[in-house]
Design a protein around this motif. Sequence first.
Motif, PDB file in Angstrom:
ATOM      1  N   UNK A 241      31.236  50.263  33.472  1.00 18.44           N
ATOM      2  CA  UNK A 241      33.079  50.675  34.479  1.00 18.44           C
ATOM      3  C   UNK A 241      31.685  51.485  35.073  1.00 18.44           C
ATOM      4  N   UNK A 242      30.998  50.892  35.995  1.00 18.33           N
ATOM      5  CA  UNK A 242      29.688  51.152  37.013  1.00 18.33           C
ATOM      6  C   UNK A 242      29.893  50.547  37.648  1.00 18.33           C
ATOM      7  N   UNK A 243      30.574  50.986  38.966  1.00 23.46           N
ATOM      8  CA  UNK A 243      30.512  50.510  40.574  1.00 23.46           C
ATOM      9  C   UNK A 243      29.494  49.491  40.902  1.00 23.46           C
ATOM     10  N   UNK A 244      29.297  48.387  41.543  1.00 24.47           N
ATOM     11  CA  UNK A 244      28.261  47.376  41.940  1.00 24.47           C
ATOM     12  C   UNK A 244      27.921  47.272  42.985  1.00 24.47           C
ATOM     13  N   UNK A 245      26.501  47.391  43.237  1.00 23.29           N
ATOM     14  CA  UNK A 245      26.105  47.005  45.475  1.00 23.29           C
ATOM     15  C   UNK A 245      25.223  45.478  45.147  1.00 23.29           C
ATOM     16  N   UNK A 246      26.249  45.000  46.473  1.00 21.42           N
ATOM     17  CA  UNK A 246      25.710  43.525  45.862  1.00 21.42           C
ATOM     18  C   UNK A 246      26.080  42.943  46.874  1.00 21.42           C
TER      19      UNK A 246
ATOM     20  N   UNK B 101      31.707  37.974  46.530  1.00 23.19           N
ATOM     21  CA  UNK B 101      33.322  38.336  46.670  1.00 23.19           C
ATOM     22  C   UNK B 101      34.334  38.468  45.490  1.00 23.19           C
ATOM     23  N   UNK B 102      33.407  38.146  44.453  1.00 27.50           N
ATOM     24  CA  UNK B 102      34.421  38.612  42.694  1.00 27.50           C
ATOM     25  C   UNK B 102      34.199  40.039  43.541  1.00 27.50           C
ATOM     26  N   UNK B 103      32.787  41.308  44.170  1.00 29.69           N
ATOM     27  CA  UNK B 103      33.191  42.528  43.756  1.00 29.69           C
ATOM     28  C   UNK B 103      34.204  42.956  45.373  1.00 29.69           C
ATOM     29  N   UNK B 104      34.252  41.738  46.207  1.00 29.66           N
ATOM     30  CA  UNK B 104      35.012  42.574  47.130  1.00 29.66           C
ATOM     31  C   UNK B 104      36.862  42.254  46.166  1.00 29.66           C
ATOM     32  N   UNK B 105      37.187  40.875  45.894  1.00 34.30           N
ATOM     33  CA  UNK B 105      37.973  40.557  45.196  1.00 34.30           C
ATOM     34  C   UNK B 105      38.829  41.683  44.310  1.00 34.30           C
ATOM     35  N   UNK B 106      37.884  42.206  43.177  1.00 35.23           N
ATOM     36  CA  UNK B 106      37.923  42.824  42.140  1.00 35.23           C
ATOM     37  C   UNK B 106      37.957  44.470  42.544  1.00 35.23           C
ATOM     38  N   UNK B 107      37.282  45.119  44.001  1.00 35.36           N
ATOM     39  CA  UNK B 107      37.619  45.496  44.035  1.00 35.36           C
ATOM     40  C   UNK B 107      36.332  46.818  43.190  1.00 35.36           C
ATOM     41  N   UNK B 108      34.929  46.617  42.399  1.00 35.96           N
ATOM     42  CA  UNK B 108      34.361  47.266  42.348  1.00 35.96           C
ATOM     43  C   UNK B 108      33.371  46.845  42.351  1.00 35.96           C
TER      44      UNK B 108
ATOM     45  N   UNK C 249      28.026  60.192  47.527  1.00 32.45           N
ATOM     46  CA  UNK C 249      28.553  61.809  48.395  1.00 32.45           C
ATOM     47  C   UNK C 249      29.901  61.131  47.175  1.00 32.45           C
ATOM     48  N   UNK C 250      31.194  60.019  46.771  1.00 32.39           N
ATOM     49  CA  UNK C 250      32.406  60.381  47.087  1.00 32.39           C
ATOM     50  C   UNK C 250      32.348  59.689  45.331  1.00 32.39           C
ATOM     51  N   UNK C 251      32.397  60.364  44.280  1.00 34.67           N
ATOM     52  CA  UNK C 251      32.079  60.030  42.817  1.00 34.67           C
ATOM     53  C   UNK C 251      34.419  59.945  42.321  1.00 34.67           C
ATOM     54  N   UNK C 252      34.773  60.531  43.362  1.00 34.46           N
ATOM     55  CA  UNK C 252      36.307  59.399  42.936  1.00 34.46           C
ATOM     56  C   UNK C 252      36.200  58.263  43.435  1.00 34.46           C
ATOM     57  N   UNK C 253      35.195  57.205  44.445  1.00 31.98           N
ATOM     58  CA  UNK C 253      35.327  56.003  45.073  1.00 31.98           C
ATOM     59  C   UNK C 253      34.250  55.518  43.586  1.00 31.98           C
ATOM     60  N   UNK C 254      33.330  56.349  43.225  1.00 34.56           N
ATOM     61  CA  UNK C 254      32.671  55.881  41.796  1.00 34.56           C
ATOM     62  C   UNK C 254      33.587  55.866  41.346  1.00 34.56           C
ATOM     63  N   UNK C 255      34.316  56.314  40.822  1.00 30.71           N
ATOM     64  CA  UNK C 255      35.317  56.293  39.066  1.00 30.71           C
ATOM     65  C   UNK C 255      36.135  54.770  39.601  1.00 30.71           C
TER      66      UNK C 255
ATOM     67  N   UNK D  30      36.159  47.435  38.040  1.00 32.47           N
ATOM     68  CA  UNK D  30      35.369  46.355  37.299  1.00 32.47           C
ATOM     69  C   UNK D  30      35.358  46.564  36.074  1.00 32.47           C
ATOM     70  N   UNK D  31      35.606  47.536  35.165  1.00 31.82           N
ATOM     71  CA  UNK D  31      35.871  47.153  34.183  1.00 31.82           C
ATOM     72  C   UNK D  31      37.189  46.630  34.045  1.00 31.82           C
ATOM     73  N   UNK D  32      38.031  47.405  34.498  1.00 29.22           N
ATOM     74  CA  UNK D  32      39.898  46.588  34.298  1.00 29.22           C
ATOM     75  C   UNK D  32      39.312  44.729  34.348  1.00 29.22           C
ATOM     76  N   UNK D  33      38.806  43.857  35.079  1.00 29.32           N
ATOM     77  CA  UNK D  33      38.229  42.916  35.887  1.00 29.32           C
ATOM     78  C   UNK D  33      37.674  42.422  34.563  1.00 29.32           C
ATOM     79  N   UNK D  34      36.520  43.385  33.951  1.00 24.89           N
ATOM     80  CA  UNK D  34      36.205  42.427  32.934  1.00 24.89           C
ATOM     81  C   UNK D  34      36.901  42.183  31.901  1.00 24.89           C
TER      82      UNK D  34
END
Length: 162
Positions: free
Chosen positions: A72-77, A85-92, A112-118, A124-128
């Motif tokens: 459930x952790x967002x990724x900076x890629x 491409x996968x991160x952009x497409x899935x929003x994770x 600064x935006x923990x709502x965005x983190x969530x 990302x978790x849903x995509x997995x």
Amino acid sequence: FNPTDLDETLRRRLLDRGVPADEILIGGPYPFRELTGELMPTAWAGTVIFEKVLPYLVDGIPNRFFELWASGVPVIVTRGSYVGEIAEREGGGITVEKTPQAIADAFVQLAKDRALVEEMGAAGRAAVERTYNWGTAVTALIDLYRDLGVNPREEAREAASA
């Protein structure tokens, strides 16, 4: 640039932007159990940064990418990579250029935006759960064998008895 320079530059930029020192962990490699059992579940962001030197370095998908998402952790890629491409497409995650400034800015945005983190972590978790897991990979492989006219189970039995 040198990865050590990136580490120090990134740490300095994050501290300068108000990210608490105890929330910054830059380093590795870490033992798998420590990484997946202790560090990832408590992280609010992770990175998968590629060198854009050879195609296999930008077209690969490291396990860490999906392990972060599964936690459930967002990724900076790296922008321009396949995982980007996968991160952009899935929003994770967030895609960035491979510069200390861009990477730090993405971390600060998430800090600064923990709502965005969530939101990104959940995406990302849903995509997995939906697509990027061993179950769907096995199903796709079996379907490919069937499309080729091969029954993988029969082939495996024949190979084992030979």
